[in-house]
Design an enzyme around this catalytic site. Structure first.
Site, mmCIF file in Angstrom:
data_model
loop_
_atom_site.group_PDB
_atom_site.id
_atom_site.type_symbol
_atom_site.label_atom_id
_atom_site.label_comp_id
_atom_site.label_asym_id
_atom_site.label_seq_id
_atom_site.Cartn_x
_atom_site.Cartn_y
_atom_site.Cartn_z
ATOM 1 N N GLU A 263 0.835 -1.206 0.000
ATOM 2 C CA GLU A 263 0.000 0.000 0.000
ATOM 3 C C GLU A 263 0.866 1.251 0.000
ATOM 4 O O GLU A 263 1.899 1.315 0.667
ATOM 5 C CB GLU A 263 -0.880 -0.027 1.250
ATOM 6 C CG GLU A 263 -1.755 1.200 1.450
ATOM 7 C CD GLU A 263 -2.455 1.194 2.797
ATOM 8 O OE1 GLU A 263 -3.433 1.933 2.944
ATOM 9 O OE2 GLU A 263 -2.018 0.453 3.709
ATOM 10 N N LYS A 320 -9.510 2.236 -3.060
ATOM 11 C CA LYS A 320 -9.956 1.727 -1.768
ATOM 12 C C LYS A 320 -11.322 2.312 -1.431
ATOM 13 O O LYS A 320 -11.513 3.529 -1.440
ATOM 14 C CB LYS A 320 -8.932 2.096 -0.688
ATOM 15 C CG LYS A 320 -9.243 1.545 0.691
ATOM 16 C CD LYS A 320 -8.153 1.924 1.690
ATOM 17 C CE LYS A 320 -8.435 1.343 3.067
ATOM 18 N NZ LYS A 320 -7.391 1.727 4.045
ATOM 19 N N CYS A 375 -5.269 -2.649 2.985
ATOM 20 C CA CYS A 375 -5.183 -2.475 4.438
ATOM 21 C C CYS A 375 -6.447 -2.927 5.159
ATOM 22 O O CYS A 375 -6.763 -4.106 5.217
ATOM 23 C CB CYS A 375 -4.841 -1.013 4.748
ATOM 24 S SG CYS A 375 -4.412 -0.730 6.489
#
Length: 497
Positions: A263, A320, A375
């Site tokens: 990430e 995301k 994440c």
């Protein structure tokens, strides 16, 4: 009502609930003491069930939950300590508010159980059911935080593969109903019997098949950029060079089919990264690279994203969609925080991150559809069901925020659960670790340790056919919990009526 707990003084009851909460939390990673965790839940339910009133049930259950979450989630102070001078003062408040806030779910469950099951000899089962429903609601209320749930203690046990049947809510029911039954004289053997049955189901499941002889090779890159240095200008080229070195290193076996970076590992904004992308393409030698990146959208809001690079060109993107509250954005009162100049802890670009449209896959040549989790998204079990079943789940994360102890290990454990639930392997590229390969039964087959720079070349693990949980989700577990509560409610109406 069972008699023994009612003999506890109020103070003794609270002390017992606090101790039970700590014991229950020790079943979570990194400790993995799941037998201690099981007994902790049994002890907590025993104390709550003996409360004299719903109000007392709320207080005992809240203390049980607060001690549990303060122990299991103590790592929540770590993000505040990355910049001690600026945010270190918030650390104790962060832990207090998180543990106390999450414990409200358990407090409400305790009060409801004491009201719903008043006078019943099966009160411990009522407490178990209300706690299970509270944990299910905790998974999506206010965007949800399904971390350190009771069922998660079984990740460290032989029962992990049973997640393919039960799912996370089902495992939580197994833990809590077993704990409740252990408190009933006539049902005492049923509690361990339920636990042993779930463990046996997991232990007796056949192992995931080995990778096929012609399986693609994946390379996981771990640059080990410590969070307090990650965005410091003089250190950024060092971390980028580490990732490039790992990308161009001689293969440990077959040439990689896909290289995965963690990430936010691209050191520049995506639309200004031409030089960096050419460097990556040169190091990759024509192999596609999945890179964590950031960019401003057309609306002027930044995105946390994954991009697939092929010869320096962006051929696919994923934004995301489930952001971290107070980390990547400030919920509810963001304009007020903006006025006083306070932003999310992980907010590196002005404006607060904008969520993407939703779960998605990226089609990778030689592999097929790859489901991307950035994440925090890996802690949610349902998102992969929103897309066509992928060949692989890829978790790209920066766990440097979470310290060196419990946080990264709990995050890894949750990705193990995702693999076992769906029967789909997971590969995990983590900035500072733990990068890992997880087979379709949830077993970790290879890792890079925390705080180590390097890479892993691994064969693409085999996937399994869709599991029972992949086909039913949490429907059966919800049905069991709601039917149980309906039975207690029906009994109460009969008594009151």
């Amino acid at each position: 009502m069972i008699r023994i707990p009612s003999q506890l003084t109020p103070r003794m009851g609270l002390v017992l609930c606090a101790a039970a909460g700590v014991f229950a939390a020790l079943g979570q990673a990194p400790w993995g003491l799941w037998p201690v965790g099981l007994l902790g839940y049994a002890l907590g339910i025993w104390a709550i069930a003996g409360s004299a009133t719903p109000r007392a049930g709320f207080v005992r259950a809240w203390v049980f939950g607060a001690a549990h979450f303060a122990t299991a989630l103590h790592w929540i102070v770590e993000p505040f300590l990355v910049d001690v001078a600026a945010t270190g003062w918030m650390a104790p408040f962060g832990l207090i508010f998180l543990a106390g806030g999450l414990a409200l779910f358990w407090g409400a469950a305790g009060a409801l159980a004491l009201w719903l099951g008043a006078g019943s000899r099966l009160m411990p089962l009522c407490v178990a059911l209300t706690l299970a429903v509270a944990e299910a609601l905790r998974g999506f209320v206010l965007t949800g935080f399904p971390w350190a749930q009771p069922g998660h203690i079984l990740i460290a046990s032989p029962g992990l593969p049973a997640a393919a049947v039960f799912g996370p809510l089902g495992l939580t029911l197994v833990v809590l109903l077993g704990a409740g039954a252990l408190n009933l004289a006539r049902w005492r053997l049923a509690g361990p019997g339920l636990w042993v049955s779930a463990l046996a189901i997991g232990a007796l499941m056949p192992a995931a098949p080995p990778p096929a002889p012609e399986a693609a090779t994946l390379r996981l890159v771990q640059p080990n950029a410590q969070q307090h240095q990650k965005w410091v200008p003089e250190f950024m080229p060092i971390f980028f060079d580490r990732a490039l070195t790992a990308t161009e290193a001689a293969p440990q076996g077959a040439d990689p089919t896909l290289i995965i970076w963690p990430e936010t590992s691209l050191p520049e904004l995506l639309n200004r990264s031409a030089a960096a992308r050419f460097d990556i393409a040169d190091a990759a030698g024509g192999t596609p690279v999945l890179v964590g990146a950031q960019a401003y959208g057309l609306d002027g809001r930044p995105r946390n994203m994954a991009v697939l690079l092929q010869d320096a060109e962006v051929t696919a993107t994923y934004e995301k969609h489930h952001l971290v509250p107070f980390g990547e954005y400030l919920p509810l009162v963001a304009p007020l925080f903006d006025l006083i100049g306070v932003g999310g802890l992980a907010e590196r670009l002005a404006g607060g991150y904008q969520a993407g449209e939703g779960p998605a896959t990226i089609d990778v040549p030689g592999i097929g559809p790859v489901f991307i989790m950035i994440c925090y998204e890996a802690i949610f079990p349902g998102y992969v069901r929103a897309v066509e079943r992928p060949r692989l789940m890829a978790h790209m994360t920066n766990d440097a925020w979470f310290g060196d102890f419990a946080g990264p290990r709990q995050h890894l454990a949750l990705t193990q659960l995702r693999a076992a639930e769906q029967g789909i392997p997971v590969v995990r590229a983590a900035n500072t670790g733990i990068s890992a390969v997880i087979d379709a039964r949830g077993r970790v087959t290879d890792t890079l340790p925390l705080n180590t720079a390097g890479f892993l070349d691994v064969a693409l693990p085999a996937a399994l056919p869709p599991t029972i949980y992949a086909q039913t989700a949490d429907g059966p577990a919800w049905a069991v919990a709601l039917m149980g509560l309906a039975a207690f409610y029906g009994r109460r109406r009969c008594i009151v009526g």
